[in-house]
Each structure stands twice: as C-alpha cells, then as structure tokens.
Write an enzyme that holds these catalytic residues in place. Structure first.
Site: not given
Ligand code: IMP
Length: 439
Positions: A11-12, A15, A38-41, A127, A227, A306, A337, A423
């Site tokens: 993840g991160d 994307k 998910a955290g999308h910026t 999360t 993810q 988070t 990069l 960037g």
């Molecule tokens: P959950 O998806 O909240 O159940 O978290 C399960 C695992 O996936 C944990 O280790 C989270 O930190 C990780 N996780 C869930 N969503 C993301 C994401 O968007 N980016 C990075 N890690 C994630």
C-alpha cells in the site's frame, strides 16, 4: 477497454497520483475492493485532495463507481462528496447495490478485536475502519448491503438479526458495552435516512450491468486498486493483511465484469522506489534509525488515514516478482524516485537467503518470510536535482543513476515502465507509455 492499477507492495505506493493522471483519459474510474481504509492523495497545483473512499479519478471529473467488492461507510462517502462539492467539484459517483455497508458496530468490533489480540501480541495494526468485521459479515451472509438501505422493510429484520448477534459477541467475547453502536432503533433510523439520500441522489446502481454497458459503448474504464499485493488476504502475508483482494483478478469479481475485460486491457503495477509499511507484520528489508527517519520525512511517510509513521525498508524484488505474477502486470509505474535522491547508496533486495538456500520469491508463509535474509545489490545514489525542471523536460533529464535504477527494476521484472513519479504533483508523473494508448 480497461486499465487496472494495482499496488505492488504494502500500500501507499502512490496509486492515487497515477490514477489521477490516467483518469484524464478515462470515462469511468472504478474501485473494486476495500473501503475507507485506503488513503489516496491527489495534488493538483495548489490543491491537495485526500480521499479514502471516493475513487481518486473523480478529481479529474471522471465518473466514479464503488463496485460490489467494496465495503462502504456511507458517512465517509457523504463527507467526501460534500467536501468535493464545497471545493467546486461535482463528482458523478455511483455505488453498487451489492456493496456491503460498514456499520458503527463494525468499527467498534475492529477496535475490540485489535485490543484483544494485542494482549497476545497478535495485532494486525488495522486502520480501525471496520473493514475486517464488515467482510466477515459479508462472508457469513449476515451483512447489510447498500440495496438494503433503500428498502426499510428488508433493512429492519436484517438489522435485528445481525445486531443481536454482534451485541452478543461484543459483550460476551470482548466484554464491551457501547449501546449506540448496537441500538437497532437508532441504526434503523440513521441508515434508512442514508438510503433516502442515496436514492434521492440516484447513486445506487447495478454496477456490473452499468459497467458492461460502458464497455459495450467503447468507454475507457480505469480500475483503481487500493492497498497492495502483500496486503492481499490470499496473496499477502496473512494474517498481517487487509480483508480483501487488491490483486488484479478481483477487479472483475469486485465490479461485475468478465475477467477478459481486465485481462484484455493493461494492468499497471505501482511500485514505490523503496518500501513502507504501516501496521504490524514482518519487513525483511526494514531500515532503522536515522536513515529511515530521513526517508520517512522526505517521503512524507505518515498514514493518510491514521497519521501513523510508516516503517521504511529497501525495495524488495522477491516481493515484486510475486506481485507481477499474481496480477500479471503489463506495465510498471515507479514512484518516489526523488525521495531517495541525495543518498550515498541505495540498496535493493534481489533475493533471500534462507535455511533451504537462496530464493527469488516470497515463501508462502509469513513466518518463513520473516526468517528471510535479504541479499542486497547496492546502487550508487543519485543527486537531488530540480525535480520541477525534470518534470518539464521529461525522462531524458532524470539523473543517469536514477534512470539506471528504474531500468534495473523493469528488467528484473521483465515488465516495461509506463510511468515514473518524481514528486507528488500531477505534473511530476512522467508518463512514458500511456496505458490507454496500449489497451
Ligand atoms: P485494515 O484494512 O484496516 O483491516 O488493516 C489491515 C492492514 O492493512 C493493516 O496493516 C493496515 O495498516 C493495512 N492497510 C489498510 N489500508 C491500507 C492502505 O491504504 N495503505 C497501507 N496500508 C493499509
């Protein structure tokens, strides 16, 4: 015609930025799994958009769909839509009638289960968004789906059954008592109203049929995985995973189109030039100390959802070989990069040393992965340059050693580079082969 974007790591990987750039040429952008974990910026000039549920592509004005494979927290959905509207955007967004709803008790139970596991050192580091408990109810056939919110006569009995079950688990297993999250009358009123808003805004669709019609009309679909592959419930490092399948195969199941729609298109694996991990679980290439801090700060490696500081590691090729196999990448997007610029040396794990000898891919169990010793290949670092200038001039002006690093990864995975990210800004994604031209 479809292009599917999949996180190749944990993840991160950036994307959101890739989706934002590709969405310009897409007609519909589809999420097929996950929820507001998910955290999308997306950075567009002066504007930064942080989205956790709404597909990033809607920032470009593309139609968005949350497929049946997603779990939807309606509060987050409305908050994000309202914020986009306040900022002058008018997202056209649809939600699958078959998608499951994250209810307040799912979030309570997510936290309770994590606390209980912590006593035995078993936490996943979720999360806390209720993702696992919602998928659990889906599989147990006791979940509430989006369509149920529009049908009060159906919603009420389903809530009565599931809430009594959940309350018993909360009280008897976890010893907690949170009346509001388990109050059927209150839940019924709140979620019936949510159903009314969804209906008023015409947001609920039969996603598979909706997308099938789009495919037939020759539209361009952009699938936005959330993810990453090592967090996949089947292909990741279980149990330190999320509860869905980010890998490309699920794009079909999670949206209701046939697998050929995905397979006949392009599948882009998004890779960050190093690794980060938020949450528990092993990380064989983990870097500690000052170097990790430097990379964390330069890369802004703090959870979008988070705010947790992310753990940092060197790029792991065995992980990427598995990701390439599991999703069948046809192109790669290599991000961040610029973050590694200025380091004296950059390492890449090219294989693992194990008790059974050297291996090129991840072992299938997490315990065995944790015991892997990375075999590193070192690269001389590249200088920090004016990345805006590189963005303007194109790939030829990338520092030679950065380009060599990117070329090495592509050649090891035997997949061509489609884009390079230098960037966070939209302009700082260099698109080499536009996947919509290839598909
Ligand atoms: P959950 O998806 O909240 O159940 O978290 C399960 C695992 O996936 C944990 O280790 C989270 O930190 C990780 N996780 C869930 N969503 C993301 C994401 O968007 N980016 C990075 N890690 C994630």
């Amino acid at each position: 015609m479809a292009v599917t974007i999949v996180g190749a790591q944990l993840g991160d990987e950036g994307k959101g930025g890739i989706v934002d750039v590709l969405a310009e040429r897409a007609d519909v952008v589809v999420r097929y799994q996950g929820g507001d974990n998910a955290g999308h910026t997306v950075v567009a000039g002066e504007e930064t958009y942080k989205l956790s549920l709404v597909p990033s592509g809607v920032v470009q004005g593309t139609i968005g769909v949350l497929g049946n494979g997603c779990v939807v927290n309606p509060q987050t959905l409305f908050e994000e839509v309202d914020e986009l509207r306040d900022r002058g955007l008018d997202p056209e967004l649809y939600v699958a009638a078959r998608a499951h709803v994250i209810m307040p008790y799912h979030r309570v139970l997510d936290g309770a289960e994590e606390d209980a596991k912590a006593e035995d050192d078993l936490s996943v580091g979720t999360t806390g968004r209720g993702i696992g408990p919602t998928y659990e109810d889906k599989m147990a056939r006791r979940g509430i789906r989006i369509a149920d919110l529009l049908d009060p006569d159906r919603l009420r009995p389903r809530l009565e059954y599931v809430v009594s079950h959940k309350r018993a688990v909360a009280e008897d297993v976890f010893g907690i008592d949170e009346p509001e999250a388990f109050d059927v009358d209150e839940l019924f009123e709140t979620y019936r109203e949510i159903g009314e808003r969804l209906a008023d805004e015409d947001m609920v669709v039969d996603a598979g049929r909706f997308l099938d019609e789009r495919v037939a009309a020759g539209d361009r679909l952009l699938y936005e995985g959330a993810q990453g592959t090592t967090l996949d419930i089947d292909h990741g490092n279980y149990p330190y995973t999320t509860s869905s399948n980010p890998t490309a195969g699920f794009a079909a199941t999670g949206s209701g189109v046939g697998p050929a729609v995905i397979a006949d298109g392009e599948i882009i694996g998004v890779i960050k030039a190093y690794l980060s991990r938020v949450g528990e679980g092993p990380l064989p290439t983990e870097i500690e100390g000052e170097l990790a801090e430097e990379i964390r700060d330069r890369g802004g490696e703090y959870g979008t959802v988070t705010g947790r500081p992310r753990r940092i590691g060197w790029l792991d090729l065995p992980m990427l070989r598995d990701a390439t196999r599991a999703s069948g990448f046809t192109g790669l997007a290599l991000n961040h990069l610029d973050v590694l610029a200025g380091l004296e040396e950059v390492n890449v794990a090219v294989a693992y040393e194990t008790d059974e000898g050297r291996r090129q891919t991840m072992p299938p169990t997490t315990a065995a992965w944790a015991a892997c010793e990375p075999v590193y290949q070192s690269f001389e670092g590249w200088p920090d340059v004016d990345w805006d200038e590189v963005a303007e001039e194109g790939i030829e002006s990338l520092p030679d050693r950065a380009l060599a690093y990117a070329a090495f990864i592509a050649s090891e995975l035997d997949v061509p580079l489609a884009a390079i990210g230098i960037g966070p800004d939209r302009e700082q994604t260099l698109v080499l082969e536009h996947p919509f031209d290839e598909a």
